[in-house]
Motif scaffolding. Structure first.
Motif, mmCIF file in Angstrom:
data_model
loop_
_atom_site.group_PDB
_atom_site.id
_atom_site.type_symbol
_atom_site.label_atom_id
_atom_site.label_comp_id
_atom_site.label_asym_id
_atom_site.label_seq_id
_atom_site.Cartn_x
_atom_site.Cartn_y
_atom_site.Cartn_z
ATOM 1 N N GLN A 6 0.856 -1.184 0.000
ATOM 2 C CA GLN A 6 0.000 0.000 0.000
ATOM 3 C C GLN A 6 0.897 1.241 0.000
ATOM 4 O O GLN A 6 1.675 1.452 0.934
ATOM 5 C CB GLN A 6 -0.910 0.016 1.230
ATOM 6 N N VAL A 7 0.792 2.026 -1.056
ATOM 7 C CA VAL A 7 1.585 3.253 -1.203
ATOM 8 C C VAL A 7 0.624 4.430 -1.208
ATOM 9 O O VAL A 7 -0.322 4.462 -1.998
ATOM 10 C CB VAL A 7 2.413 3.220 -2.506
ATOM 11 N N VAL A 61 4.552 3.958 2.952
ATOM 12 C CA VAL A 61 4.635 2.669 2.256
ATOM 13 C C VAL A 61 4.400 1.585 3.300
ATOM 14 O O VAL A 61 5.096 1.538 4.322
ATOM 15 C CB VAL A 61 6.015 2.467 1.589
ATOM 16 N N ARG A 62 3.422 0.716 3.038
ATOM 17 C CA ARG A 62 3.118 -0.375 3.959
ATOM 18 C C ARG A 62 3.216 -1.709 3.236
ATOM 19 O O ARG A 62 2.684 -1.854 2.135
ATOM 20 C CB ARG A 62 1.720 -0.211 4.568
ATOM 21 N N LEU A 63 3.873 -2.654 3.859
ATOM 22 C CA LEU A 63 3.993 -4.011 3.348
ATOM 23 C C LEU A 63 3.233 -4.935 4.291
ATOM 24 O O LEU A 63 3.588 -5.061 5.456
ATOM 25 C CB LEU A 63 5.462 -4.433 3.270
ATOM 26 N N ASP A 67 4.316 -0.499 8.408
ATOM 27 C CA ASP A 67 4.909 0.741 7.914
ATOM 28 C C ASP A 67 6.418 0.549 7.709
ATOM 29 O O ASP A 67 7.128 0.128 8.624
ATOM 30 C CB ASP A 67 4.651 1.862 8.920
ATOM 31 N N LEU A 68 6.905 0.865 6.497
ATOM 32 C CA LEU A 68 8.320 0.685 6.185
ATOM 33 C C LEU A 68 9.145 1.946 6.409
ATOM 34 O O LEU A 68 10.358 1.932 6.183
ATOM 35 C CB LEU A 68 8.484 0.244 4.723
ATOM 36 N N GLN A 75 16.550 -4.484 6.230
ATOM 37 C CA GLN A 75 15.392 -4.758 7.073
ATOM 38 C C GLN A 75 14.143 -4.989 6.216
ATOM 39 O O GLN A 75 13.325 -5.863 6.532
ATOM 40 C CB GLN A 75 15.173 -3.586 8.032
ATOM 41 N N ILE A 76 14.001 -4.214 5.165
ATOM 42 C CA ILE A 76 12.867 -4.388 4.255
ATOM 43 C C ILE A 76 12.974 -5.721 3.530
ATOM 44 O O ILE A 76 11.977 -6.438 3.348
ATOM 45 C CB ILE A 76 12.800 -3.209 3.262
#
Length: 259
Positions: A6-7, A61-63, A67-68, A75-76
């Motif tokens: 989700q951006v 930006v959410r993966l 939240d990134l 880490q990502i």
């Protein structure tokens, strides 16, 4: 359905230049999403922010809901994001299988242990990944002698070693012959279908985009100007004007795109 990626309002400024301007989109599980646009549109900048290599000026930006923001690329990566690059980054002095073994050793957090035995570790897993991308028969060849298309397939195997839920592919077919481009993207589409991996990729070859993408987004001067199905993008007058100066994006008789 909850989106994998989700951006929202993603932006990046370089001084007075707005490289990415308030970009928002979602990527679903098992979706192959293309991000296209002319040179300088902001595609690579967008990718670099998603992977944490560039700090955004704004937006989120959410993966998988996490939240990134502020996370480092490693880490990502650990959260399940893989990436391939325009220019391959394999170890030329190592064999094909050794390159994949190194990726698996890192994935399993064994990089600082048992290094004298590294060539024996995760061979079966490495061979399985190489078989997946059609490279098992070249497992003992050194990367320095591989054709460019084979290096691209190897890079895909390396990215898959981490079992990503999201794969970012920055111009995956750059420098490849037309037949190799189609083959690599068909392979990617098969992996998306069989493993449920979500893929966001940039590409200049419209034949590749329209043949394999489930959905297409178009960037121009940092702004997202279109987001829709292949047919919607192909017939979008603004996309034609901005991206190709009014030319035909894709010929319905299967001939090459005017790109």
């Amino acid at each position: 359905m909850s989106a994998v990626l989700q951006v929202n309002g993603l932006s990046k400024e370089f001084g007075a230049i707005q490289a990415v301007d308030n970009v928002s989109f979602e990527l679903q599980k098992g979706e192959l999403l293309a991000l296209i646009g002319p040179n300088g549109a902001g595609k690579s900048t967008c990718f670099n922010m998603l992977m944490g290599q560039l700090k955004s000026s704004g937006g989120t930006v959410r993966l998988n809901g996490k939240d990134l923001k502020g996370l480092k690329p490693r880490q990502i990566w650990r959260l399940g994001v893989g990436r391939t690059f325009q220019i391959t980054g394999t170890y030329a002095s190592m064999t094909v299988i050794e390159n994949v073994q190194m990726a698996l050793i890192s994935h399993h957090r064994k990089i600082y242990t048992l290094l004298p035995r590294a060539h024996l570790m995760y061979r079966d897993e490495a061979l399985a990944l190489l078989d997946l991308v059609g490279m098992a028969d070249q497992s003992e060849r050194h990367c320095a002698v591989l054709a460019y298309g084979d290096l691209k397939r190897l890079e895909l195997a390396i990215a898959l070693a981490h079992e990503p839920t999201l794969l970012l592919m920055d111009e995956p077919t750059a420098g490849m012959a037309p037949a190799e481009r189609i083959a690599l993207m068909q392979l990617t589409a098969d992996i998306v279908e069989s493993r449920g991996v979500s893929v966001l990729f940039t590409e200049h070859d419209m034949d590749v985009v329209f043949a394999h993408a489930h959905r297409v987004m178009v960037l121009n001067r940092g702004q997202l100007i279109a987001n829709g199905s292949v047919d919607e993008i192909r017939n979008d007058e603004r996309v034609r004007e901005v991206y190709l100066g009014g030319g035909t994006l894709f010929k319905h008789d299967g001939e090459s795109a005017n790109a």
